[in-house]
Design an enzyme around this catalytic site. Structure first.
Site, mmCIF file in Angstrom:
data_model
loop_
_atom_site.group_PDB
_atom_site.id
_atom_site.type_symbol
_atom_site.label_atom_id
_atom_site.label_comp_id
_atom_site.label_asym_id
_atom_site.label_seq_id
_atom_site.Cartn_x
_atom_site.Cartn_y
_atom_site.Cartn_z
ATOM 1 N N LYS A 169 -4.782 40.932 3.343
ATOM 2 C CA LYS A 169 -4.940 40.121 4.554
ATOM 3 C C LYS A 169 -5.024 40.981 5.807
ATOM 4 C CE LYS A 169 -3.133 36.006 6.825
ATOM 5 N NZ LYS A 169 -2.111 34.954 6.836
ATOM 6 N N PHE A 227 4.811 36.174 -1.510
ATOM 7 C CA PHE A 227 4.284 34.820 -1.682
ATOM 8 C C PHE A 227 2.778 34.864 -1.957
ATOM 9 C CE2 PHE A 227 2.417 30.946 0.252
ATOM 10 C CZ PHE A 227 2.906 30.046 -0.690
ATOM 11 N N GLN A 228 2.376 34.198 -3.009
ATOM 12 C CA GLN A 228 0.971 34.151 -3.447
ATOM 13 C C GLN A 228 0.387 35.529 -3.755
ATOM 14 O OE1 GLN A 228 -1.340 31.445 -0.898
ATOM 15 N NE2 GLN A 228 -0.712 29.784 -2.259
ATOM 16 N N MET A 279 -17.335 18.910 -31.346
ATOM 17 C CA MET A 279 -17.465 20.035 -32.267
ATOM 18 C C MET A 279 -16.149 20.281 -33.008
ATOM 19 S SD MET A 279 -19.870 21.892 -33.349
ATOM 20 C CE MET A 279 -21.201 22.590 -32.366
ATOM 21 N N GLU A 322 -10.990 26.359 -7.623
ATOM 22 C CA GLU A 322 -11.711 27.637 -7.628
ATOM 23 C C GLU A 322 -12.584 27.792 -8.870
ATOM 24 O OE1 GLU A 322 -8.543 27.311 -6.758
ATOM 25 O OE2 GLU A 322 -8.247 28.334 -4.844
#
Lengths: 172, 559
Positions: B162, B112-113, B471, B50
Site C-alpha cells: 500500500k 490485517f488482510q 458428469m 474476485e
C-alpha cells in the site's frame, strides 16, 4: 541416478523459493542445493544434486529449470571433467588417547581440527563427497556428537579433455 | 513527482489497456482513488467476487489475444483469485494481475488482510513480483506485460504494498528492461523442420493433432493451408477447437476421452503424429502405452519443456506454431499415396459418427447444443464451465474460427463459463456471446449477473439444467454402481425469478417443441437473457474412454 546440475541465476528476490518450489511441485528428489554469489555482481550460482530415475526425467528437469525466467544457464555436469567439493563439520567425542588416534585418522584426508573442548573435538573436512563420507565412516566409532554438511558445489574444469575418459568418475 | 498509484494508471494507458476487471479494498484504495481522479481511457468492470473478475479477464484474453488485467486487494482479495490464476496458467492465457499488499513496514507481521501472495502464487504463475520501491513499478509492469503475452502466454502477478502506491517518484521512471534468462524461441530450427518434412514424405498414415498453441499463435490460416496442401487429416484437442475448421472434410473432430471414434482410432493407427501446440494432456492420451503406439511423434511447441514431457518425441520442433507451419509450407514435400489411409478414416467417420437418442418430450442436451449452433449460424462465441454440457458443446457445436471457444480445459473449473462470457462480450462487443453453463457451475459464480445488468451486456446465458452435477452423476452411474453421492441438485433456485431479481430477462423451456421458438426470441433480444433449459437428467456423454483405458478402447461408440 544421482546428477550434479549447476545453474547460473539472476539474484532476484524469491529465486531460491521459485526453483525449489518448482522441483517440489514436479516431484524431483533433491539431495542438496548450494547457492552463493558468483564472479559477477547480481548473478548467483547454484549446484543441485538430484536423484532422477531415468534420462527422460532428467531432460524434463533441465528443461523445467531452463524455463525459469531467472535462470540464465543450466548444465548437467555429472559426466564432464569438473571439480566438486563439499564441506563437513564433525564434532567427535574424545579425550586423551582417542584424540591422538583421531588425529591419525584425519591426517590422510587433509582434514583439520578447528575446535576443541574438554571431551570433544571438531573436525573440518573439504573434498569430494565420497571422501567426506569415507572420513565420516571412519570417525563414527569414536562417537559423532554433531555433524553438518554444506552440500556439493561444483563447476567444470578449466579444460575439458577431448574425450572424457573418466565418465562417471564422480560417484556421489 | 507522481504517486505509485498514478504511475500504475499511466503504465496501463501506456500498454493501451482498454478494460480492467477488479474489486476494491483497503490495500488498493490509493489505486482506486487514482482511477477515480484519472481521465484514463479504459473502463473498470466491477465484479461481485474476485473470482468473477479473473475468469472475465480470462474470457477477454481468449477472444482478444490481449492480456486480461485484474486488480484486487490484499489478503482475501488476492486469495479469491487463486482458482483463476491456476486456470490461466494451465490454459496458457495471458493475464496481468495486480494485488494490493499491506504496507512494507508490516509485511510478515500477520497484519490485517495480509497474505503471502508471492508464496501462494509462485507455483501458479508464469512469473510474479513484489514491488519494493515505487520507482521500479513502470519497469516491472513493462516486464510483466512482456512475459504474459510472449512465448507460452501465462499469468503474471504484481503485488504492490500500500505504501508503494502512495509514495511518490520522479515522473519518467525507468521503463527499459532486460531479461537475459527469458528468450523464447520463436523461429524453429530449419534442420528440425527438414526432419519433419522428411518424415512426412515417408509416412503412409500421417495425422495432425492440433491444440491451443495454433489458436494462440494465430496460425489457423497456415494450418488450413498446410492441411489442405497435403490433404492431411486433422484432429484437435479440447482447447484446439476452432484452430482448424470443424466443418472441413479433413477434420476428424476432437480426440481424447470424449473425442470421436475416427479421431481416436486415427491416433491409434497412424504412423506419423504431428502435434502442433498441444501438450499431450492425460484426458487426450488415455493410457500412455496405447497412445499412437506405432507412430513416429513430431511435436511443435513454443515451450521446450512440453516436448517429451508425457510422450517421447522423435522430432522435437521448438518454436511458434505459425512460424513452424510457414516453414513447412515452404518445404517441398513429395507425399506417398495416402488413399487407403484416408478411406479408412473416412469409413470410421461415416460409420461411427457422434450419436445420441432423442426422447420425445424431454429436451436432449445434445440436440439443444445443435440448435444453438444452427440458430447462431455458428457465429457465436461460446463459453462453458466444465462437465457434460462442455463436452456436448465440444462435440456438437462445430467451431470454424479461432477464438470463439472459451472453456476451462486444463484445470476444469466449474464457475468459469459465465464470468468468462462477460469478459468475452467486453472483448468482442459486436459478437453474439453464449454462455452454455450447467446448473451446478452457474451457481458458483452467478453473482456476476449484477455485471450483466450494470453494463447491459447482451450475453445469452443458457443453463443446461439437468438438476445434477451431470458428469459426476455419469461417473457414479458408470463406475460407482449408481450411488449418486451428493450429485443431485434437487433444491436449485428458480433461475427465471433469480434473473428477474437482478433485473435481467429470465425464460424457461422444458419441451423440445418450444426450444426453437424460445431460442429465436433469445437471440433476437437486444440484451442479457438467462434461459433455463430443463434437459434430460439421465443423459450421458458418449463415446468415452474410461479412466485408465487406452485410446482404442472406447465405449458407447454406437447406439
Amino acid at each position: 541416478m544421482k546428477r550434479i546440475i549447476t545453474a547460473t541465476v539472476q539474484n532476484r528476490s524469491g529465486v531460491l523459493n521459485r526453483i525449489t518450489g518448482m522441483l517440489n511441485k514436479r516431484q524431483f528428489n533433491i539431495d542438496s542445493i548450494t547457492v552463493g554469489n558468483s564472479e559477477t555482481e547480481g548473478i548467483a550460482k547454484m549446484t543441485f544434486v538430484v536423484e532422477v530415475s531415468d534420462p527422460q526425467k532428467l531432460e524434463q528437469l533441465t528443461k523445467q529449470l531452463n524455463k525459469q525466467i531467472d535462470i540464465l544457464k543450466v548444465s548437467d555436469i555429472t559426466d564432464k571433467a569438473m571439480v566438486a567439493r563439499e564441506l563437513a563439520l564433525i564434532r567427535v567425542g574424545g579425550n586423551g588417547q582417542s584424540r591422538t588416534e583421531i588425529q591419525g585418522v584425519i591426517a590422510p584426508f587433509r582434514a583439520s581440527v578447528i575446535d576443541l573442548s574438554k571431551d570433544s573435538l571438531t573436525v573440518q573436512v573439504t573434498g569430494k563427497p565420497d571422501k567426506v563420507d569415507a572420513l565420516i565412516t571412519l570417525l563414527r566409532p569414536y562417537g559423532i556428537k554433531e555433524l553438518t554438511k554444506t552440500g556439493v558445489t561444483a563447476f567444470l574444469r578449466g579444460q575439458q579433455p577431448q574425450q572424457v575418459t573418466e565418465i562417471n568418475s564422480f560417484s556421489v | 513527482m507522481i504517486t505509485g498509484a498514478d504511475l500504475l494508471i499511466e503504465s496501463l494507458v501506456d500498454e493501451q489497456v482498454d478494460t480492467i476487471f477488479g474489486y476494491p479494498g483497503g490495500a488498493v484504495l490509493p489505486i482506486y482513488d487514482a482511477l477515480y481522479r484519472s481521465l484514463a481511457p479504459f473502463k473498470h468492470i466491477l465484479s461481485r467476487h474476485e473470482q468473477g473478475s479473473i475468469h472475465a479477464a480470462e474470457g477477454y484474453a481468449r477472444v482478444t489475444g490481449k492480456p486480461g488485467i485484474v486488480l484486487a486487494t490484499s489478503g482475501p482479495g488476492a486469495t479469491n483469485l487463486i482458482t483463476g490464476i491456476t486456470d490461466a496458467l494451465m490454459d496458457s492465457l495471458p493475464l496481468v494481475i495486480f494485488t494490493g499488499q499491506v504496507a512494507k513496514g508490516v509485511i510478515g507481521t500477520d497484519a490485517f488482510q495480509e497474505s503471502d501472495v508471492m508464496g501462494i502464487t509462485t507455483p501458479i504463475t508464469k512469473y510474479n513480483y513484489q514491488v519494493n520501491h515505487v520507482s521500479e513499478l513502470p519497469r516491472i509492469i513493462k516486464e510483466a506485460f512482456h512475459i504474459a503475452v510472449t512465448g507460452r502466454p501465462g499469468p503474471v502477478v504484481i503485488d504492490i504494498p500500500k505504501n508503494i502506491s502512495q509514495e511518490t517518484s520522479p515522473a519518467r521512471s525507468q521503463r527499459d528492461f532486460y531479461l537475459p534468462g527469458y528468450q523464447p524461441t520463436k523461429h524453429p530450427n530449419p534442420l528440425q523442420i527438414g526432419k519433419l518434412a522428411d518424415a512426412l514424405s515417408r509416412s503412409k498414415k500421417p495425422i495432425l493433432l492440433t491444440g491451443a498453441g495454433v489458436v494462440t499463435a494465430k496460425a489457423s490460416d497456415e494450418l488450413k493451408a498446410f492441411a489442405e496442401k497435403y490433404q492431411l487429416p486433422v484432429t484437435n484437442t479440447l482447447l484446439g477447437l476452432g484452430g482448424f475448421p470443424g466443418t472441413s472434410n479433413l477434420s476428424l473432430g476432437m480426440a481424447g476421452m470424449h473425442g470421436t471414434y475416427a479421431a481416436n482410432m486415427g491416433i491409434y493407427e497412424c504412423d506419423l503424429l504431428i502435434n502442433i501446440g498441444a501438450r499431450f494432456d492425460d484426458r487426450l492420451t488415455g493410457k500412455l502405452e496405447h497412445f499412437a503406439p506405432d507412430a513416429k511423434v513430431a511435436h511443435i511447441d513454443i515451450d521446450p519443456a512440453e516436448i517429451g514431457k508425457n510422450i517421447s518425441t522423435a522430432i522435437p520442433v521448438v518454436g511458434d506454431a505459425k512460424e513452424a507451419l510457414k516453414a513447412l509450407l515452404n518445404s517441398d514435400i513429395e507425399l506417398p499415396d495416402h488413399k487407403a489411409w484416408k478411406e479408412k478414416l473416412e469409413h470410421n467417420k461415416t460409420t461411427y459418427p457422434l450419436w445420441y437418442e432423442r426422447s420425445n418430450d424431454v429436451i436432449s442436451p445434445q440436440w439443444l447444443t445443435e440448435q444453438v449452433y444452427r440458430m447462431s449460424k455458428g457465429e457465436a462465441i461460446v463459453t462453458t464451465d466444465v462437465g457434460q454440457h462442455q463436452m456436448w458443446a465440444a462435440q456438437h457445436y462445430p467451431f470454424d474460427k479461432p477464438n470463439r471457444w472459451v472453456t476451462s480445459g486444463g484445470l476444469g473449473t466449474m464457475g468459469f463459463g459465465f464470468p468468462a462470457a462477460i469478459g468475452a462480450q467486453l472483448g468482442a462487443p459486436n459478437d453474439l456471446v453464449v454462455a452454455l453453463v450447467g446448473d451446478g457451475g452457474f451457481q458458483m459464480t452467478l453473482q456476476e449477473l449484477s455485471v450483466l445488468k450494470d453494463r447491459n451486456l447482451p450475453v445469452k446465458v443458457i443453463i443446461v439444467n439437468n438438476e445434477a452435477l451431470g458428469m459426476v452423476r455419469q461417473w457414479q452411474e458408470s463406475f460407482y454402481e449408481e450411488r449418486y453421492s451428493e450429485s443431485l441438485l434437487s433444491t436449485n433456485p428458480d433461475f427465471v425469478k433469480l434473473a428477474e431479481s437482478y433485473g435481467i430477462r429470465g425464460l424457461r423451456v422444458d419441451k423440445e417443441d418450444d426450444v426453437v421458438e424460445v431460442l429465436e426470441d433469445v437471440f433476437a433480444y437486444d440484451g442479457p437473457v438467462v434461459l433455463d433449459c430443463r434437459v434430460e437428467q439421465k443423459e450421458s456423454v458418449y463415446p468415452m474412454i474410461a479412466p485408465g483405458k487406452g485410446i482404442q478402447e472406447m465405449i458407447g461408440v454406437t447406439k
